[in-house]
Design a protein around this motif. Structure first.
Motif, PDB file in Angstrom:
ATOM      1  N   ALA A 161       0.818  -1.220   0.000  1.00 57.92           N
ATOM      2  CA  ALA A 161       0.000   0.000   0.000  1.00 57.92           C
ATOM      3  C   ALA A 161       0.848   1.265   0.000  1.00 57.92           C
ATOM      4  N   ASP A 162       2.075   1.174   0.467  1.00 57.41           N
ATOM      5  CA  ASP A 162       2.901   2.368   0.663  1.00 57.41           C
ATOM      6  C   ASP A 162       4.033   2.505  -0.345  1.00 57.41           C
ATOM      7  N   LEU A 163       4.156   1.561  -1.268  1.00 51.71           N
ATOM      8  CA  LEU A 163       5.247   1.652  -2.240  1.00 51.71           C
ATOM      9  C   LEU A 163       4.932   2.753  -3.251  1.00 51.71           C
ATOM     10  N   PRO A 164       5.957   3.510  -3.675  1.00 54.83           N
ATOM     11  CA  PRO A 164       5.716   4.633  -4.593  1.00 54.83           C
ATOM     12  C   PRO A 164       5.159   4.182  -5.946  1.00 54.83           C
ATOM     13  N   GLU A 165       5.388   2.965  -6.339  1.00 51.92           N
ATOM     14  CA  GLU A 165       4.848   2.465  -7.608  1.00 51.92           C
ATOM     15  C   GLU A 165       4.530   0.976  -7.413  1.00 51.92           C
ATOM     16  N   PRO A 166       3.644   0.404  -8.241  1.00 54.60           N
ATOM     17  CA  PRO A 166       3.307  -1.012  -8.050  1.00 54.60           C
ATOM     18  C   PRO A 166       4.523  -1.896  -8.303  1.00 54.60           C
ATOM     19  N   VAL A 217      11.583  -5.119   9.253  1.00 49.23           N
ATOM     20  CA  VAL A 217      11.894  -3.836   8.618  1.00 49.23           C
ATOM     21  C   VAL A 217      10.683  -3.141   7.979  1.00 49.23           C
ATOM     22  N   PHE A 218       9.803  -3.885   7.328  1.00 54.19           N
ATOM     23  CA  PHE A 218       8.723  -3.255   6.563  1.00 54.19           C
ATOM     24  C   PHE A 218       7.958  -2.200   7.373  1.00 54.19           C
ATOM     25  N   PRO A 219       7.601  -2.464   8.629  1.00 59.15           N
ATOM     26  CA  PRO A 219       6.839  -1.436   9.361  1.00 59.15           C
ATOM     27  C   PRO A 219       7.617  -0.124   9.581  1.00 59.15           C
ATOM     28  N   PHE A 220       8.927  -0.138   9.335  1.00 62.00           N
ATOM     29  CA  PHE A 220       9.719   1.085   9.508  1.00 62.00           C
ATOM     30  C   PHE A 220      10.028   1.776   8.169  1.00 62.00           C
ATOM     31  N   VAL A 221       9.746   1.094   7.057  1.00 60.26           N
ATOM     32  CA  VAL A 221      10.140   1.630   5.750  1.00 60.26           C
ATOM     33  C   VAL A 221       9.396   2.927   5.433  1.00 60.26           C
ATOM     34  N   ALA A 222       8.098   2.955   5.785  1.00 62.63           N
ATOM     35  CA  ALA A 222       7.322   4.173   5.501  1.00 62.63           C
ATOM     36  C   ALA A 222       7.934   5.371   6.224  1.00 62.63           C
ATOM     37  N   ASP A 223       8.426   5.154   7.454  1.00 61.19           N
ATOM     38  CA  ASP A 223       9.094   6.238   8.202  1.00 61.19           C
ATOM     39  C   ASP A 223      10.288   6.769   7.400  1.00 61.19           C
ATOM     40  N   LYS A 224      11.050   5.851   6.846  1.00 63.01           N
ATOM     41  CA  LYS A 224      12.241   6.253   6.087  1.00 63.01           C
ATOM     42  C   LYS A 224      11.832   7.024   4.834  1.00 63.01           C
ATOM     43  N   MET A 225      10.783   6.563   4.174  1.00 58.66           N
ATOM     44  CA  MET A 225      10.330   7.256   2.957  1.00 58.66           C
ATOM     45  C   MET A 225       9.860   8.669   3.286  1.00 58.66           C
ATOM     46  N   ILE A 270      16.934   6.350   9.279  1.00 59.53           N
ATOM     47  CA  ILE A 270      17.036   4.968   9.760  1.00 59.53           C
ATOM     48  C   ILE A 270      17.600   4.107   8.634  1.00 59.53           C
ATOM     49  N   ARG A 271      18.469   3.161   9.028  1.00 60.31           N
ATOM     50  CA  ARG A 271      19.109   2.294   8.026  1.00 60.31           C
ATOM     51  C   ARG A 271      18.673   0.841   8.234  1.00 60.31           C
ATOM     52  N   PHE A 272      18.520   0.135   7.126  1.00 58.89           N
ATOM     53  CA  PHE A 272      18.112  -1.268   7.171  1.00 58.89           C
ATOM     54  C   PHE A 272      19.213  -2.119   6.539  1.00 58.89           C
ATOM     55  N   LEU A 273      19.758  -3.050   7.324  1.00 59.56           N
ATOM     56  CA  LEU A 273      20.837  -3.898   6.813  1.00 59.56           C
ATOM     57  C   LEU A 273      20.313  -5.293   6.500  1.00 59.56           C
ATOM     58  N   ALA A 274      20.303  -5.633   5.221  1.00 60.75           N
ATOM     59  CA  ALA A 274      19.911  -6.973   4.772  1.00 60.75           C
ATOM     60  C   ALA A 274      21.187  -7.796   4.660  1.00 60.75           C
ATOM     61  N   PRO A 328      10.422 -10.551  -3.795  1.00 59.36           N
ATOM     62  CA  PRO A 328      10.318  -9.449  -4.773  1.00 59.36           C
ATOM     63  C   PRO A 328      10.237  -8.070  -4.106  1.00 59.36           C
ATOM     64  N   ILE A 329       9.586  -7.991  -2.952  1.00 59.88           N
ATOM     65  CA  ILE A 329       9.485  -6.669  -2.299  1.00 59.88           C
ATOM     66  C   ILE A 329      10.838  -6.246  -1.716  1.00 59.88           C
ATOM     67  N   VAL A 330      11.503  -7.172  -1.044  1.00 59.17           N
ATOM     68  CA  VAL A 330      12.832  -6.832  -0.507  1.00 59.17           C
ATOM     69  C   VAL A 330      13.752  -6.438  -1.663  1.00 59.17           C
ATOM     70  N   SER A 331      13.668  -7.182  -2.753  1.00 60.35           N
ATOM     71  CA  SER A 331      14.497  -6.875  -3.933  1.00 60.35           C
ATOM     72  C   SER A 331      14.208  -5.454  -4.434  1.00 60.35           C
ATOM     73  N   TYR A 332      12.934  -5.119  -4.511  1.00 64.85           N
ATOM     74  CA  TYR A 332      12.517  -3.787  -4.959  1.00 64.85           C
ATOM     75  C   TYR A 332      13.117  -2.704  -4.055  1.00 64.85           C
ATOM     76  N   LEU A 333      13.039  -2.927  -2.750  1.00 61.42           N
ATOM     77  CA  LEU A 333      13.548  -1.924  -1.802  1.00 61.42           C
ATOM     78  C   LEU A 333      15.068  -1.769  -1.896  1.00 61.42           C
ATOM     79  N   VAL A 334      15.758  -2.874  -2.154  1.00 64.30           N
ATOM     80  CA  VAL A 334      17.218  -2.805  -2.351  1.00 64.30           C
ATOM     81  C   VAL A 334      17.499  -2.017  -3.629  1.00 64.30           C
TER      82      VAL A 334
END
Lengths: 451, 451
Positions: free
Chosen positions: B23-28, B273-281, B286-290, B344-350
């Motif tokens: 729901a929060d990604l800038p594009e599908p 991580v996902f619940p914090f990604v919107a904060d970063k956007m 905040i940094r996320f280390l995969a 696919p979502i983690v890949s997109y965020l990377v």
């Protein structure tokens, strides 16, 4: 009553003192005595224990403050949860409320860490550099390995050879915590050398491993010995379990009708039950079930007599229920319950009929453990399965009599390192050997004649 | 900030909805497509998944309510503790505040149960009688075995032959929970029979086991399949981890500067991580280390391309970082991280640089895990050790730069069934094989040419 699966105290509500039941007993315990019949004093224990532990062993002070450093260490995993076993209740169709105190959440996977931490702390405080101890299957050794690491002490564990070879996982855990682990009998001690001379392929025994650890401590100035059950100070350290249960039951608005715990040396049972015994002595209607294996029925079949704490007679004599210090129980999977004697205080309470003892064979215990795992997820240690069996039997009685009792299980630890025992049960390979009464009678005939 | 070792939410404060990052990604997200190039629709998934799961997989609704029955099941072990690693901080002499979210407290010993429970529930609700799934080392199989038992479903697990033989403990655990476990390749499926015809002694692979489980589900009306990572709905179920972390950090009065989690298929990382990604956007610092293994460096060395989810090409294609569906990583102990692709979502965020990927060899990871175990008692799974390594490295940077950062580790599970890996590390027998770039290039050349 609050409908919660788990009641977890906040860290600030964790008990700040241990409860010393010696202060509340109607008469003093029969004294510990030396092999020559003289009551044992501090000097007899000084070569192997630090002075603070010796003081606690004989103290009659009701509340013993828990040092701040021990509180800090406890907070790594405590307070432990008290959980309501809703799913188990449903499967049993019982009106009973079944709770379990989950002591498996500690680093070592069992309640043993409750006493390993203060023992390591008091030794550190008195300048000791290294602890020597024995372990059978490895529960106590794991606890002591982490506790010594926590306080910056070295740790040497003498592990019974057959477990050293057959149960490597607990050994690896001890080594991960930084302990040095030797198969016992070893060539490092006189005691071990003597055994190996007679039988170079000896599988070892807990008695031999105790002898090695005690000798190691007695012959090195910087080293002390420590024990994981039986003794008064060990039982007292474990009372943090029962003190937490009391607070947690109050928070729920409930009080136990029955507490069930397994008994090997007695410290797990003591920990859960001692804080409730004074209530019973004041007339409260509460029952305590001390559950032991039918293969080692100390409380249910042994006499209440003076006996040595160990096979090699290095430890002094205590009055307790015993099968004789040279009795060898059959090789059940609940290795932690294969002790010939029992805590002198637990024995005293059984003798005074304040505690009910019962025994089970291991197959019905594993049946109970599997039902528990399927219901609550948590895989119990074979030792803990004895308490679960007793609780289930009481819950079934509640179903038949339509009584809504509150039953508390002290779940001493998880069974993650005991899965081969579960496989043996599930595949139908597990057997229950009949208890050999004649062998017990033979061992009891050899007991010293002390009144 | 409150000086607590553990922050434990009360059960009533447990999140009641999962967070759907779609729901929060800038594009599908790039669509999932079939092998013939057509975007995959519900009909393509219906033979193996229940409708509610398919809906969740493609949903763009921000909050998905957690069903009451799932909440009840979660309460058996959730909310999980957020712990402050005071002792680790002391040993590192770092001004950083290190926290770990302890997902090892579940029945199955890892975060996997967070999605196994709702998957079993939705299948039960749609009349399914049996679940079929695959497992490598057994983490996912254990979770699914308990989850199906909880909801009264049968469970069939195809376990990779080499683990079936070499890691019997997890198999026994699954069997204790009531699952039937078969070594894969088996004679029960066409897929298994084909492999065995060519090689009767095949050690199996996750790809083959997936094929067997999918075939089992597709050929039995009462049976569905389930997957333990990668897919959107799985990542979403795991967000309960991060939602709890948010509440727990608020209770302490802190906020993460860094969150580190290991990445195999990506669900453990996603959950934290996902619940914090919107904060970063929204601009939050905040940094996320995969953190992935150097032996399987999907995010750090693979291209962002369309590829099949499995070796046998039974699953559709997704755009993700990949080493190629027939890439075979070397046999590291963190078996749960040996996946050729990624969520696919983690890949997109990377790809969007919202997430930083890094890789480590296994020896430095075990070094970190041993330090963690000595400090905090908890023995981490080899997978979790990757997140710990990254957190420790960041804490050391904090020491050098004198920065007081808050670092959160998502500790995915315990390592009680991985102690032979610890032994291998402690005894110096562990090796780190160099990653074979040429082999990756060969596999990537075989990828379908889809933009």
């Amino acid at each position: 009553m609050a409908e919660l699966n788990k009641v977890i105290l906040s860290e600030k509500d964790m008990p700040k003192e241990w409860y010393n039941i010696a202060a509340d007993l109607p008469e003093p315990l029969p004294p510990i005595i030396r092999a020559d019949g003289v009551p044992a004093g501090p000097a007899d224990f000084a070569p192997v224990f630090p002075m603070e532990i010796i003081k606690q062993e004989v103290s009659t002070q009701k509340w013993i403050p828990i040092p701040d450093e021990v509180i800090s260490a406890y907070k790594v995993w405590r307070p432990s949860p008290l959980c309501r076993a809703y799913n188990l209740e449903k499967r049993l169709k019982t009106p009973a409320r079944i709770y379990y105190k989950n002591e498996s959440v500690s680093a070592a996977g069992s309640h043993k860490l409750n006493t390993a931490i203060p023992q390591a702390y008091y030794n550190k405080a008195e300048g000791v550099k290294r602890m020597a101890t024995e372990t059978g299957a490895g529960q106590w050794g794991s606890a002591m390995s982490f506790a010594t690491q926590f306080f910056g002490l070295k740790c040497t564990v003498y592990m019974v050879r057959v477990s050293f070879d057959q149960k490597p996982y607990r050994r690896f855990l001890m080594q991960t915590y930084g302990a040095e682990v030797f198969a016992s009998p070893s060539n490092l001690t006189h005691a071990g050398q003597e055994v190996l001379k007679k039988d170079p392929k000896s599988l070892g025994s807990l008695g031999i491993a105790i002898s090695e650890a005690v000798e190691d401590a007695a012959t090195h100035d910087d080293t002390k010995y420590c024990l994981g059950s039986v003794l008064n100070h060990v039982c007292m350290h474990q009372t943090i379990i029962g003190l937490e249960i009391k607070k947690q039951m109050e928070l729920i608005g409930d009080y136990p009708d029955i507490i069930a715990a397994c008994v090997g040396g007695g410290s797990n049972f003591a920990g859960a039950v001692f804080p409730f015994v004074a209530d019973k002595m004041k007339g409260k209607d509460i029952r305590f079930l001390a559950v032991e294996p039918a293969a080692c029925p100390t409380l249910t079949k042994g006499p209440y007599r003076y006996d040595f704490g160990d096979e090699a007679k290095l430890m002094p004599l205590a009055k307790m229920y015993t099968l004789g210090h040279n009795f060898m129980p059959s090789g059940i999977h609940a290795g932690g319950l294969r002790y010939h004697g029992d805590s002198p205080i637990v024995s005293y309470l059984v003798n005074k009929k304040l505690v009910e003892a019962r025994s089970y064979k291991q197959i019905p215990c594993f049946e109970a453990a599997v039902l528990f795992a399927k219901s609550e997820g948590l895989l119990p240690a074979p030792e803990s399965s004895h308490a679960i069996r007793a609780a289930i039997d009481e819950a079934i009685i509640c179903r038949e009599t339509k009584k809504e009792k509150a039953i508390v299980i002290n779940l001493s630890g998880h069974g993650h390192f005991d899965l081969s025992a579960y496989e043996s049960y599930l595949s139908g390979k597990m057997v229950d050997v009949e208890f050999d009464e004649k062998d017990m009678d033979r061992c009891i005939k050899e007991l010293p004649d002390i009144k």
